[in-house]
Motif scaffolding. Sequence first.
Motif, mmCIF file in Angstrom:
data_model
loop_
_atom_site.group_PDB
_atom_site.id
_atom_site.type_symbol
_atom_site.label_atom_id
_atom_site.label_comp_id
_atom_site.label_asym_id
_atom_site.label_seq_id
_atom_site.Cartn_x
_atom_site.Cartn_y
_atom_site.Cartn_z
ATOM 1 N N GLN A 159 2.611 -2.905 23.206
ATOM 2 C CA GLN A 159 3.810 -2.082 23.082
ATOM 3 C C GLN A 159 3.503 -0.700 22.503
ATOM 4 O OE1 GLN A 159 4.915 -5.187 20.758
ATOM 5 N NE2 GLN A 159 6.587 -5.952 22.040
ATOM 6 N N LEU A 160 2.300 -0.531 21.981
ATOM 7 C CA LEU A 160 1.940 0.751 21.379
ATOM 8 C C LEU A 160 0.892 1.513 22.189
ATOM 9 C CD1 LEU A 160 1.770 -0.295 17.617
ATOM 10 C CD2 LEU A 160 3.509 1.124 18.691
ATOM 11 N N GLN A 161 0.781 1.186 23.466
ATOM 12 C CA GLN A 161 -0.197 1.897 24.305
ATOM 13 C C GLN A 161 0.099 3.387 24.285
ATOM 14 O OE1 GLN A 161 -0.357 0.143 28.193
ATOM 15 N NE2 GLN A 161 -1.280 -1.739 27.440
ATOM 16 N N GLY A 162 -0.933 4.161 24.061
ATOM 17 C CA GLY A 162 -0.788 5.604 24.015
ATOM 18 C C GLY A 162 -0.414 6.135 22.640
ATOM 19 N N VAL A 163 -0.153 5.251 21.684
ATOM 20 C CA VAL A 163 0.189 5.684 20.327
ATOM 21 C C VAL A 163 -1.080 5.639 19.485
ATOM 22 C CG1 VAL A 163 1.531 5.193 18.247
ATOM 23 C CG2 VAL A 163 2.551 4.822 20.501
ATOM 24 N N ASP A 164 -1.442 6.767 18.917
ATOM 25 C CA ASP A 164 -2.624 6.847 18.056
ATOM 26 C C ASP A 164 -2.305 6.185 16.712
ATOM 27 O OD1 ASP A 164 -4.798 7.583 16.436
ATOM 28 O OD2 ASP A 164 -4.954 9.560 17.360
ATOM 29 N N VAL A 165 -3.257 5.406 16.220
ATOM 30 C CA VAL A 165 -3.091 4.722 14.931
ATOM 31 C C VAL A 165 -2.699 5.719 13.841
ATOM 32 C CG1 VAL A 165 -4.331 3.463 13.122
ATOM 33 C CG2 VAL A 165 -4.663 2.837 15.500
ATOM 34 N N LYS A 166 -3.254 6.916 13.898
ATOM 35 C CA LYS A 166 -2.962 7.929 12.880
ATOM 36 C C LYS A 166 -1.507 8.378 12.897
ATOM 37 C CE LYS A 166 -7.613 9.659 13.287
ATOM 38 N NZ LYS A 166 -8.395 10.604 14.047
ATOM 39 N N ASP A 167 -0.813 8.128 14.027
ATOM 40 C CA ASP A 167 0.586 8.544 14.144
ATOM 41 C C ASP A 167 1.561 7.506 13.597
ATOM 42 O OD1 ASP A 167 -0.158 10.928 15.324
ATOM 43 O OD2 ASP A 167 -0.023 10.127 17.364
ATOM 44 N N ILE A 168 1.059 6.332 13.236
ATOM 45 C CA ILE A 168 1.932 5.292 12.695
ATOM 46 C C ILE A 168 2.012 5.466 11.180
ATOM 47 C CG2 ILE A 168 2.261 2.821 12.356
ATOM 48 C CD1 ILE A 168 0.811 2.410 15.021
ATOM 49 N N LYS A 169 3.194 5.653 10.693
ATOM 50 C CA LYS A 169 3.428 5.835 9.257
ATOM 51 C C LYS A 169 4.234 4.650 8.743
ATOM 52 C CE LYS A 169 1.637 9.933 9.435
ATOM 53 N NZ LYS A 169 0.246 9.820 9.770
ATOM 54 N N ILE A 170 3.677 3.938 7.771
ATOM 55 C CA ILE A 170 4.380 2.820 7.150
ATOM 56 C C ILE A 170 5.127 3.358 5.935
ATOM 57 C CG2 ILE A 170 4.138 0.609 5.975
ATOM 58 C CD1 ILE A 170 1.612 0.138 7.624
ATOM 59 N N THR A 171 6.429 3.184 5.934
ATOM 60 C CA THR A 171 7.225 3.659 4.802
ATOM 61 C C THR A 171 7.590 2.538 3.838
ATOM 62 O OG1 THR A 171 9.218 3.442 6.152
ATOM 63 C CG2 THR A 171 8.173 5.628 6.066
ATOM 64 N N LYS A 172 7.537 1.282 4.311
ATOM 65 C CA LYS A 172 7.849 0.156 3.432
ATOM 66 C C LYS A 172 7.132 -1.083 3.941
ATOM 67 C CE LYS A 172 11.976 -0.303 1.814
ATOM 68 N NZ LYS A 172 13.388 -0.566 1.620
ATOM 69 N N ALA A 173 6.520 -1.820 3.038
ATOM 70 C CA ALA A 173 5.896 -3.103 3.357
ATOM 71 C C ALA A 173 6.005 -3.977 2.113
ATOM 72 C CB ALA A 173 4.440 -2.916 3.773
ATOM 73 N N GLU A 174 7.039 -4.798 2.072
ATOM 74 C CA GLU A 174 7.294 -5.635 0.908
ATOM 75 C C GLU A 174 7.306 -7.107 1.299
ATOM 76 O OE1 GLU A 174 10.256 -2.770 -1.664
ATOM 77 O OE2 GLU A 174 11.140 -4.190 -0.262
ATOM 78 N N LEU A 175 6.764 -7.911 0.417
ATOM 79 C CA LEU A 175 6.819 -9.359 0.546
ATOM 80 C C LEU A 175 7.902 -9.840 -0.409
ATOM 81 C CD1 LEU A 175 5.469 -12.033 1.544
ATOM 82 C CD2 LEU A 175 4.025 -11.884 -0.478
ATOM 83 N N LEU A 176 8.867 -10.589 0.110
ATOM 84 C CA LEU A 176 9.939 -11.124 -0.725
ATOM 85 C C LEU A 176 9.813 -12.638 -0.762
ATOM 86 C CD1 LEU A 176 11.761 -8.695 1.201
ATOM 87 C CD2 LEU A 176 12.577 -8.831 -1.125
ATOM 88 N N ILE A 177 9.709 -13.192 -1.963
ATOM 89 C CA ILE A 177 9.514 -14.621 -2.153
ATOM 90 C C ILE A 177 10.692 -15.150 -2.953
ATOM 91 C CG2 ILE A 177 7.962 -16.410 -3.016
ATOM 92 C CD1 ILE A 177 5.878 -13.963 -3.171
ATOM 93 N N ASN A 178 11.400 -16.107 -2.389
ATOM 94 C CA ASN A 178 12.515 -16.741 -3.085
ATOM 95 C C ASN A 178 12.050 -18.071 -3.648
ATOM 96 O OD1 ASN A 178 14.416 -14.744 -2.517
ATOM 97 N ND2 ASN A 178 14.920 -15.655 -0.564
ATOM 98 N N LEU A 179 12.101 -18.200 -4.963
ATOM 99 C CA LEU A 179 11.766 -19.456 -5.624
ATOM 100 C C LEU A 179 13.050 -20.082 -6.148
ATOM 101 C CD1 LEU A 179 9.310 -17.223 -6.589
ATOM 102 C CD2 LEU A 179 8.364 -19.444 -7.126
ATOM 103 N N LYS A 180 13.132 -21.383 -6.047
ATOM 104 C CA LYS A 180 14.319 -22.093 -6.511
ATOM 105 C C LYS A 180 13.996 -22.807 -7.823
ATOM 106 C CE LYS A 180 16.075 -22.582 -1.873
ATOM 107 N NZ LYS A 180 15.108 -22.537 -0.823
ATOM 108 N N LYS A 181 14.944 -22.765 -8.748
ATOM 109 C CA LYS A 181 14.741 -23.418 -10.033
ATOM 110 C C LYS A 181 14.888 -24.922 -9.861
ATOM 111 C CE LYS A 181 15.474 -22.191 -14.747
ATOM 112 N NZ LYS A 181 16.177 -21.279 -15.638
ATOM 113 N N LYS A 182 13.934 -25.640 -10.444
ATOM 114 C CA LYS A 182 13.991 -27.117 -10.375
ATOM 115 C C LYS A 182 15.016 -27.638 -11.343
ATOM 116 C CE LYS A 182 9.660 -28.937 -8.820
ATOM 117 N NZ LYS A 182 8.491 -29.706 -9.203
#
Length: 182
Positions: A159-182
């Motif tokens: 899906q990114l054919q023709g798009v240079d890696v340098k042109d991709i800008k990541i503005t957010k990359a977060e991991l969200l972990i939901n833990l439940k109280k026992k």
Amino acid sequence: MNFKNLYFLLIAALLTFSACSSDDDDNQLVGTWTYSFDDVRANAASSHAPFTAALKANIPLEFAVREGYTITFNEDKTYSMVEEDGTWEKGTYTYENDILTTTPTSSSKDEKDTEVETVKVTISNNVLTITVDKKSSYVKEDGTPGEFFRYVYEDCADQLQGVDVKDIKITKAELLINLKKK
């Protein structure tokens, strides 16, 4: 009661309530929390929609090895983490203004992992949500692609054919972990 006495009483009450707010935060955190992989999701954004979709799919995979993970926070500011495979870690923590900092003191792993971790935490309805900023895993400080960037890029390369890696800008990359109280 004169104005001066009322003023001192009001100040004392305010100090009492503000002094307890950190204790209330700690009391909410104290206990044993557990999660399964279904409780992990990602929040991501980039300059290209296909890359963002692949990023959202890949971020939780980094954490997949921790199925059956539990963490116990104690009143004495110590914690212990145990994974399903029996791997464990113990240490100390601080928790203030929705910021949790853990400092490992011992581990079942051969190498000593003494890396201090600081994450944003919210607690609501007995669900502890940890937000881990993963942007540095994908983009180095100098702006070049990071360790996991190429895996995500490979997932959506068609899906990114023709798009240079340098042109991709990541503005957010977060991991969200939901833990439940026992």
